[in-house]
Design a protein around this motif. Structure first.
Motif, PDB file in Angstrom:
ATOM      1  N   ALA A  70       1.695   6.753   8.814  1.00 24.64           N
ATOM      2  CA  ALA A  70       2.683   7.334   8.644  1.00 24.64           C
ATOM      3  C   ALA A  70       3.586   7.060   7.332  1.00 24.64           C
ATOM      4  N   ASP A  71       3.470   5.654   6.763  1.00 23.36           N
ATOM      5  CA  ASP A  71       3.866   5.147   5.677  1.00 23.36           C
ATOM      6  C   ASP A  71       3.164   5.772   4.397  1.00 23.36           C
ATOM      7  N   THR A  72       2.133   6.079   4.558  1.00 24.91           N
ATOM      8  CA  THR A  72       1.219   6.614   3.388  1.00 24.91           C
ATOM      9  C   THR A  72       1.142   8.211   3.494  1.00 24.91           C
ATOM     10  N   GLY A  73       1.793   8.864   4.591  1.00 24.52           N
ATOM     11  CA  GLY A  73       1.530  10.173   4.634  1.00 24.52           C
ATOM     12  C   GLY A  73       0.188  10.739   5.116  1.00 24.52           C
ATOM     13  N   ALA A  96       2.791   6.188  -5.703  1.00 27.25           N
ATOM     14  CA  ALA A  96       2.721   6.140  -7.067  1.00 27.25           C
ATOM     15  C   ALA A  96       1.201   6.497  -7.624  1.00 27.25           C
ATOM     16  N   GLY A  97       0.435   6.708  -6.837  1.00 25.54           N
ATOM     17  CA  GLY A  97      -0.689   7.224  -7.302  1.00 25.54           C
ATOM     18  C   GLY A  97      -1.843   6.138  -7.784  1.00 25.54           C
ATOM     19  N   GLU A  98      -1.231   4.992  -7.213  1.00 27.03           N
ATOM     20  CA  GLU A  98      -2.231   3.862  -7.675  1.00 27.03           C
ATOM     21  C   GLU A  98      -3.431   3.392  -6.624  1.00 27.03           C
ATOM     22  N   LEU A 125       0.887  -1.309  -0.203  1.00 25.40           N
ATOM     23  CA  LEU A 125      -0.065  -0.071  -0.006  1.00 25.40           C
ATOM     24  C   LEU A 125       0.967   1.365  -0.017  1.00 25.40           C
ATOM     25  N   PRO A 126       2.001   1.202   0.785  1.00 21.25           N
ATOM     26  CA  PRO A 126       2.678   2.516   0.967  1.00 21.25           C
ATOM     27  C   PRO A 126       3.195   2.998  -0.587  1.00 21.25           C
ATOM     28  N   ALA A 127       4.003   1.920  -1.241  1.00 24.35           N
ATOM     29  CA  ALA A 127       4.286   2.182  -2.398  1.00 24.35           C
ATOM     30  C   ALA A 127       3.226   2.501  -3.613  1.00 24.35           C
TER      31      ALA A 127
END
Length: 811
Positions: free
Chosen positions: A501-504, A472-474, A466-468
């Protein structure tokens, strides 16, 4: 007529009378002199006269009024009483007394801005707002549901009477000021433009309304306003639709041309939203979107202000772009869903599906369908959702193929809590989808359904990537919030915070139920309960998994504080909304029953909950359920049941892999096998999780199962004190005495016992019920209550309860 009435009263000496004369400011000088003469005739009779005067007195009669009043006061024939408006603090106390519920600050602020604290106006608005559902009570707290809505009281005629009694043109000017007033110096000119009068005539009519005490001109910022804002709102509400739009068009045109100014940044977008297509739609759309974005930026990342959402919908209505309009409508609907206003969101989504689906790509159309299903669920339209779950066809069918219909069915089934059917249905979709377009949506639905069934592979994979994908906007914010909510429901606070935190993302961007769970587990019970109440008063008519967890923990919190009746009311509210995880509510209800001493009722309730969860294949949250079963078993002396509870929780911990389930397993393992190592491990894990309420619960269970030591008793007692958990501290004091552990602070203990008694009384419990809860006799309760009444100066249970509710009683 007044003269004849007073003279008749003066000559009729048969019995005392009270005459009430209202609005004396409307009398002419001659009528005032006549009134003075008759009042002097009443002197010495049994008749009394009560008069009301609303300031300011018109200039024409001001001198006569002062002279008459002065002479009557000099001769002792009149007594002046100045009635001042309530301060915001006293207004809050009035609301509490009227609603029998503590007034939340937002409600007090709204009512004060509307009425300026005048009691009659405030009561009229409050009564109507409650009847119309704008004010709701949850947990004996009165909340304003929608600050963007205006409740027009049934007694509003009296408030606008001074305006309506003026001749026709003055009434028309008064209506114009209700819209144009903030434009200050330009008001006379714009009023003349709106009405068939000259600017000079408009100025004269404005002056007349000011003389009558209806309007005033605020020189500090050049604004014409109503002395009583409520009256202005009522006059504005009397405008017809076209009349209101025409006034808004005049205001917008003046602001755009620069011939008028307004310091209120929200005034122009409000008028743009009202004017609709009477103004340039392209410019209106641009300015509405910009205003909404500014307000959203000011409030955070979400459109928390209802005005901004209204402007967004108005911008969607203004645009003619076939691509932009459905996008704006979808955005509006999603924000409405996030704010707990599903009916508004449903209206926008239905419009997209009915009239704007042609330009949407297949993936966009599926997003709209998913949002539509979510809106149906939250609006409580479960019958419609059941029909869609049966065949996958929406109300506005298009060219959807069998795979699209299957995914739509899967989403509906998921929302209805039929998780096994979701898994069976969408497994085939993933195999048949050659394009890959629907695969990730099907996987998302299946993973969510399987999680509640105790299969975590899908959600583990989703969260790992999920974070990546989000960077990437996906992955959307909605997916992040969904996964975070699942973790919070399972008690995985640390993992949820790490994912944020990992996803801002921040906790403030989550929905109210998720924010409540974070606040509670981080030791902020007051904030948590406020968030729970705010969530409960929204327009959502159903109860999903996260909300089920929220209601469970809120009810447990209330029980721990001695608010047993409130806990029951909150659980009843949650059950009426058809919770996805009903066994969580049953667990909280069983705790309440145990406190009441209804052990058999708690045991039956838990057994039924266990059977239902097992029949549905639900695993999530059953660790809490089995721990409560163990509590009941220990209460009735059936320690052999703990072995079954341990076996069940071992299965939950193995399948879910959560810290909470593992911690529960360790507690029960320690109890069943007399394993001090497991007890220490459970305690260590509880400390690592840094959740005060949970840690104190673990320590209390270990002590109750004979796995604790005196140091643990003192530590748990202190921790519960910080959480204001009156009931657990009361129980723990008994355990401390049994183990020979001194209870710290004799005076503090006596005061806390007194406060617990006051809380139970304020909950409406009888002496017999209180005696059962406190494990004492009714006679003892009667004696303690008498001492409490004597010390606090309260003469009855009702007085004591109201003092507790308003915060005037500090124990």
């Amino acid at each position: 007529m007044v003269d004849r009435l007073l003279r008749r009263a003066a000559t009729d000496g048969k019995r005392p009378k009270v005459l009430v004369l209202r609005h004396l400011q409307h009398l002419s000088p001659d009528e005032l002199l006549s009134l003075e003469g008759v009042i002097r005739q009443l002197d010495g009779t049994g008749t009394r006269c009560v008069c009301t005067v609303t300031l300011p007195v018109p200039r024409a009669s001001r001198a006569a009024f002062a002279a008459v009043s002065g002479r009557l006061r000099r001769d002792g024939l009149v007594h002046h009483v100045n009635l001042r408006p309530l301060s915001p603090r006293r207004l809050g106390a009035m609301i509490t007394a009227e609603m029998e519920a503590r007034a939340e600050p937002a409600l007090v602020d709204w009512l004060w801005r509307l009425t300026r604290g005048w009691p009659a106006a405030a009561r009229a608005v409050l009564r109507t707002a409650r009847d119309q559902g704008h004010v709701r009570v949850v947990d004996r707290h009165a909340h304003l549901v929608s600050s963007g809505s205006y409740a027009c009281p049934s007694a509003i005629g009296e408030l606008v009477l001074p305006v309506r009694e003026t001749e026709g043109r003055a009434w028309e000017v008064a209506k114009a000021v209700a819209v144009l007033g903030p434009l200050g110096e330009a008001v006379p000119r714009l009023t003349a433009k709106a009405l068939p009068v000259t600017e000079q005539e408009a100025r004269a009519l404005l002056a007349r309304l000011a003389e009558a005490g209806v309007l005033r001109y605020r020189r500090s910022d050049s604004v014409w306003e109503y002395r009583l804002p409520l009256a202005g709102a009522a006059v504005g509400a009397s405008l017809g639709p076209y009349e209101r739009r025409s006034m808004a068009r005049i205001a917008v045109s003046a602001l755009w041309r620069g011939t008028a100014r307004c310091a209120d940044s929200s005034y122009l977008p409000e008028q743009l939203a009202t004017a609709g297509r009477l103004v340039d739609p392209d410019r209106a759309r641009t300015e509405l979107l910009a205003a909404a974005e500014r307000l959203a930026h000011h409030n955070g990342d979400a459109y928390d202000d209802h005005r901004a959402v209204r402007w967004l919908r108005a911008a969607a209505d203004q645009t003619t772009d076939p691509v932009e309009r459905p996008r704006l409508l979808l955005e509006h609907a999603k924000i409405c869903l996030a704010q707990g206003r599903p009916e508004e969101g449903l209206h926008s989504l239905r419009l997209v599906l009915r009239a704007h689906r042609a330009p949407l790509r297949p993936d966009q159309l599926l997003d709209v369908c998913f949002a539509h299903l979510a809106a149906l669920y939250r609006a409580g339209e479960l019958t419609t959702l059941e029909k869609i779950a049966a065949d996958g066809t929406l109300q506005h069918p298009g060219s959807a193929g069998p795979l699209e219909r299957a995914v739509t069915r899967g989403c509906a089934l998921l929302l209805l809590g039929r998780w096994r059917e979701v898994r069976d249905l969408l497994g085939a979709v993933r195999r048949d989808d050659e394009s890959g377009l629907l695969e990730w949506k099907a996987e998302f639905l299946v993973a969510t359904a399987e999680l509640w069934l105790g299969i975590t592979d899908g959600t583990d994979r989703s969260r790992a990537t999920l974070p990546a994908r989000h960077r990437a906007g996906e992955a959307t914010a909605a997916e992040v919030h969904s996964r975070v909510g699942e973790l919070l429901t399972l008690g995985e606070i640390r993992r949820a915070e790490q994912l944020l935190a990992d996803t801002g993302r921040t906790p403030g961007q989550l929905g109210l139920p998720s924010r409540m769970l974070i606040a509670l587990h981080r030791g902020r019970p007051r904030e948590a309960m406020d968030l729970a109440r705010r969530s409960a008063v929204t327009g959502v008519h159903t109860c999903d998994a996260v909300q089920s967890a929220m209601y469970h923990h809120a009810a447990v919190q209330l029980v721990c504080g001695g608010r047993l009746t409130r806990a029951g009311e909150l659980l009843a509210l949650a059950r009426a909304r058809q919770p996805m995880l009903p066994h969580l509510l049953d667990s909280a209800q069983a705790l309440r029953d145990l406190v009441h001493g209804e052990v058999e009722r708690a045991r039956s309730l838990l057994r039924a909950a266990v059977c239902r969860a097992e029949a549905d294949g639900v695993v999530a949250g059953t660790d809490l359920l089995w721990l409560r079963v163990a509590d009941v078993a220990m209460r009735v002396g059936r320690s052999e049941v703990l072995k079954e509870c341990l076996e069940k929780v071992e299965g939950v911990a193995r399948r879910l892999g959560t810290e909470r389930a593992e911690m529960t397993r360790l507690v029960l393992h320690a109890a069943v096998h007399d394993d001090q190592g497991a007890a220490r491990a459970a305690r260590r894990l509880a400390q690592q999780r840094q959740q005060p309420l949970e840690e104190s619960s673990v320590l209390a269970h270990l002590i109750r199962y004979g796995m604790g030591d005196p140091a643990m008793l003192r530590e748990t007692y202190a921790m519960l004190g910080e959480l204001d958990a009156l009931m657990p501290r009361f129980w723990l004091r008994s355990l401390m005495r049994e183990h020979g552990v001194a209870v710290p602070g004799r005076q503090a203990t006596a005061e806390e016992n007194e406060r617990l008694l006051a809380v139970l009384v304020s909950e409406g419990l009888t002496n017999k019920e209180i005696a059962k809860i406190l494990r004492t006799s009714e006679k003892s309760v009667e004696g303690r209550l008498s001492r409490l009444f004597s010390r606090t100066g309260r003469g009855s249970r009702v007085e004591l309860a109201m003092a507790m509710l308003t915060g005037r009683l500090h124990l």
